[in-house]
Structure formats: structure tokens, C-alpha cells
Design an enzyme around this catalytic site. Structure first.
Site, PDB file in Angstrom:
ATOM      1  N   GLU A  42      -0.855 -80.480  67.944  1.00  0.00           N
ATOM      2  CA  GLU A  42      -2.275 -80.627  68.283  1.00  0.00           C
ATOM      3  C   GLU A  42      -2.682 -82.098  68.045  1.00  0.00           C
ATOM      4  OE1 GLU A  42      -4.483 -78.415  65.360  1.00  0.00           O
ATOM      5  OE2 GLU A  42      -6.380 -78.537  66.446  1.00  0.00           O
TER       6      GLU A  42
ATOM      7  N   LYS B 144      -9.155 -75.294  73.155  1.00  0.00           N
ATOM      8  CA  LYS B 144      -9.094 -74.453  71.948  1.00  0.00           C
ATOM      9  C   LYS B 144     -10.343 -73.582  71.799  1.00  0.00           C
ATOM     10  CE  LYS B 144      -8.054 -75.038  66.972  1.00  0.00           C
ATOM     11  NZ  LYS B 144      -7.788 -76.065  65.944  1.00  0.00           N
TER      12      LYS B 144
ATOM     13  N   CYS C 125      -3.236 -74.185  67.177  1.00  0.00           N
ATOM     14  CA  CYS C 125      -3.377 -74.081  65.722  1.00  0.00           C
ATOM     15  C   CYS C 125      -4.121 -72.826  65.274  1.00  0.00           C
ATOM     16  CB  CYS C 125      -4.025 -75.363  65.181  1.00  0.00           C
ATOM     17  SG  CYS C 125      -3.589 -75.644  63.449  1.00  0.00           S
TER      18      CYS C 125
HETATM   19  C1  ACM Z   1      -6.347 -76.254  62.670  1.00  0.00           C
HETATM   20  O1  ACM Z   1      -6.740 -75.416  63.491  1.00  0.00           O
HETATM   21  N1  ACM Z   1      -6.083 -77.495  63.029  1.00  0.00           N
HETATM   22  C2  ACM Z   1      -6.123 -75.885  61.274  1.00  0.00           C
END
Ligand code: ACM
Length: 266
Positions: free
Chosen positions: A38, A109, A142
């Protein structure tokens, strides 16, 4: 099919350097699919929208996408990488898959973690699956791991491999991804970063331990928590088509959706 992850240690705001380091680690690696962390180009711990604005890029016009698309073409590899995306006056924590022929798809995301909510907008698009020829890949980023619906939807849409760019801080994800793979009968490639970022009172240490897990929950490859590099191995993505647990049990067909919906909980 040869797949792998790139475990990196980006430095906040040093985009050119971070991208060059990642590119030189990928050059000469023979693989069909590589997943990077990420926000691999920018680092993680932004402190303001202004700081994020300086790093975020329009996709596909921005320089990081362009360099990664060139790399994908030159090395004949499909690349998945996390990037701060700019669209109008909004910013997204996004992941991109780009093919050697320049085809690409973006995932924004959905589940923002902690202070990400201060700067980023949460994803505004459906979860998608992208056919890269050698397999069907889905992307999540993530913290999406803690919402089992994400991996489930990707699997229901036909993903064989879940590509999972990450900047993990909590210690649970690598174990949880084993369950995500078993309950959905998919492969998952979690590409995490290492290192520490510090700003004022805040200090985030990233857990490394990037991994590739198969549909039965076996960890096929795992990095440690401190080493940068590229790890690859051969898999058969076709194994993800078999959703049987026993001759009488099927991961998807045995679901009792009508009961899950009772009380309008979903
Ligand atoms: C995250 O979602 N970067 C912990």
C-alpha cells in the site's frame, strides 16, 4: 504461474527514490504477477491534506503509474501496487493492477484505517475482478482484511488470487488472511512494508511478514519483518476454482443467505 510480492521500506514523501528502489528490485525478476505494498511510492504517515496533495497522483496520467506501466511492459509482468490517488479535490488510498499491455484497473480502499479517515475519501466503486490472462485477480487494501465481506465478494465474483497491498501495524492480519483463504477457497498475496515512520507523538512500526497463502490455508511463502526484497513461487491458480470442502460441502452453495438476511442485518 509465477507470483510474488515485493517487500519495501518507503521513506515518507521521497517518491522518486521509493519508486526507483522498487523498480530496481523488480528488474530481472521473472514472474507473471508481483504485488507491492500500500502507498509504496509515498510512505504512510501523512499529517495533513496539503502533504497528501503534494504526493497524490491522477491515474493514469501521474508519473508513478506511468513508470510502473513501463516496467510491466518491459519485464512482461502484471503489477499490483498501492498509490495515493487524486481525483478532483478528493484523495483515495488506491491500488492499481497494470498489465504488460497497459490494461489497468483501480480499486479504491473501502475501509480506511485510523487517521487515513482525516485525509482520504473511502472508496466509491464496487469491488472488481480483473482477468490478467493467467488468472483472475481481485484487490483489497490492508485494513480491508478485517471485513470478511471484502474477500467474500471478490471470491464470489470469481477472483482466484486476492492481491493485498498493505502497510500493516496491528499483529493479526497475517493469521487472519489464512482464514480468508480457507473460507473463500482463494490464494492471497499480502505485500506488506517494513520500517518505522515517526511524526511528533506518532510512531508506526510496520510488521513486514509479507506472505502468499493457498486456498487450503497453507503459507507457501513468507518474508521476515525486517528484510526488503522480492519473493516468488509457482502456483496453480486453477486450484481456486474448487470450492468443495468435502464431497457434500461447498463454500458458496452451502451458504444460507435467506437466514443471514433475517432482521435486515445485511
Ligand atoms: C492499514 O490499513 N494501513 C493499517
Amino acid at each position: 504461474m509465477k507470483v510474488g510480492f515485493v517487500q519495501t521500506s518507503p521513506l515518507l514523501g521521497r517518491k522518486d527514490e521509493n519508486v526507483e528502489r522498487a523498480i530496481s528490485s523488480i528488474r530481472g525478476v521473472n514472474a507473471d504477477l508481483l504485488v507491492l505494498p500500500e502507498l509504496f511510492n509515498t510512505g504512510y504517515l501523512f499529517e495533513s491534506r496539503e502533504e497528501l496533495k503534494r504526493s497524490a497522483e491522477i491515474i493514469p496520467e501521474g508519473p508513478t503509474f506511468s513508470k510502473m506501466a513501463d516496467l510491466a511492459a518491459r519485464e512482461n509482468v502484471n503489477l499490483v501496487f498501492g498509490i495515493a490517488e487524486k481525483e478532483g479535490d478528493r484523495f483515495f488510498n488506491s491500488s492499481v493492477v497494470v498489465t504488460p499491455r497497459g490494461g489497468f484497473q483501480i480499486y479504491r480502499k473501502l475501509h480506511l484505517f485510523d487517521r487515513e479517515k482525516l485525509w482520504f475519501s473511502s472508496g466509491d466503486r464496487e469491488l472488481g475482478v480483473f482477468d490478467i490472462g493467467s488468472s483472475k485477480v481481485g484487490m483489497m487494501i490492508c485494513f480491508d482484511w478485517i471485513f470478511p465481506e471484502v474477500a467474500r465478494i471478490l471470491a464470489l465474483k470469481g477472483a482466484e488470487i486476492i492481491c493485498h497491498p498493505s502497510n500493516l501495524i496491528l499483529p493479526y492480519c497475517q493469521s487472519a488472511m489464512i482464514t480468508r483463504c480457507i473460507e473463500n477457497g482463494v490464494f492471497a498475496i499480502t505485500a506488506n512494508r517494513i520500517g518505522t515512520e515517526e511524526k511528533g507523538e506518532m510512531k508506526f512500526s510496520f510488521t513486514g511478514n509479507s506472505q502468499i497463502v493457498d486456498p487450503k490455508g497453507n503459507i507457501l511463502k513468507k518474508a521476515d519483518e525486517c528484510q526488503e526484497g522480492v519473493w516468488t513461487l509457482e502456483i496453480d491458480p486453477g486450484l481456486a476454482k474448487d470450492k468443495k470442502v468435502t464431497p457434500h460441502n461447498h463454500l458458496f452453495k452451502d451458504r444460507k443467505i435467506e437466514f443471514y438476511r433475517k432482521g435486515n442485518l445485511c
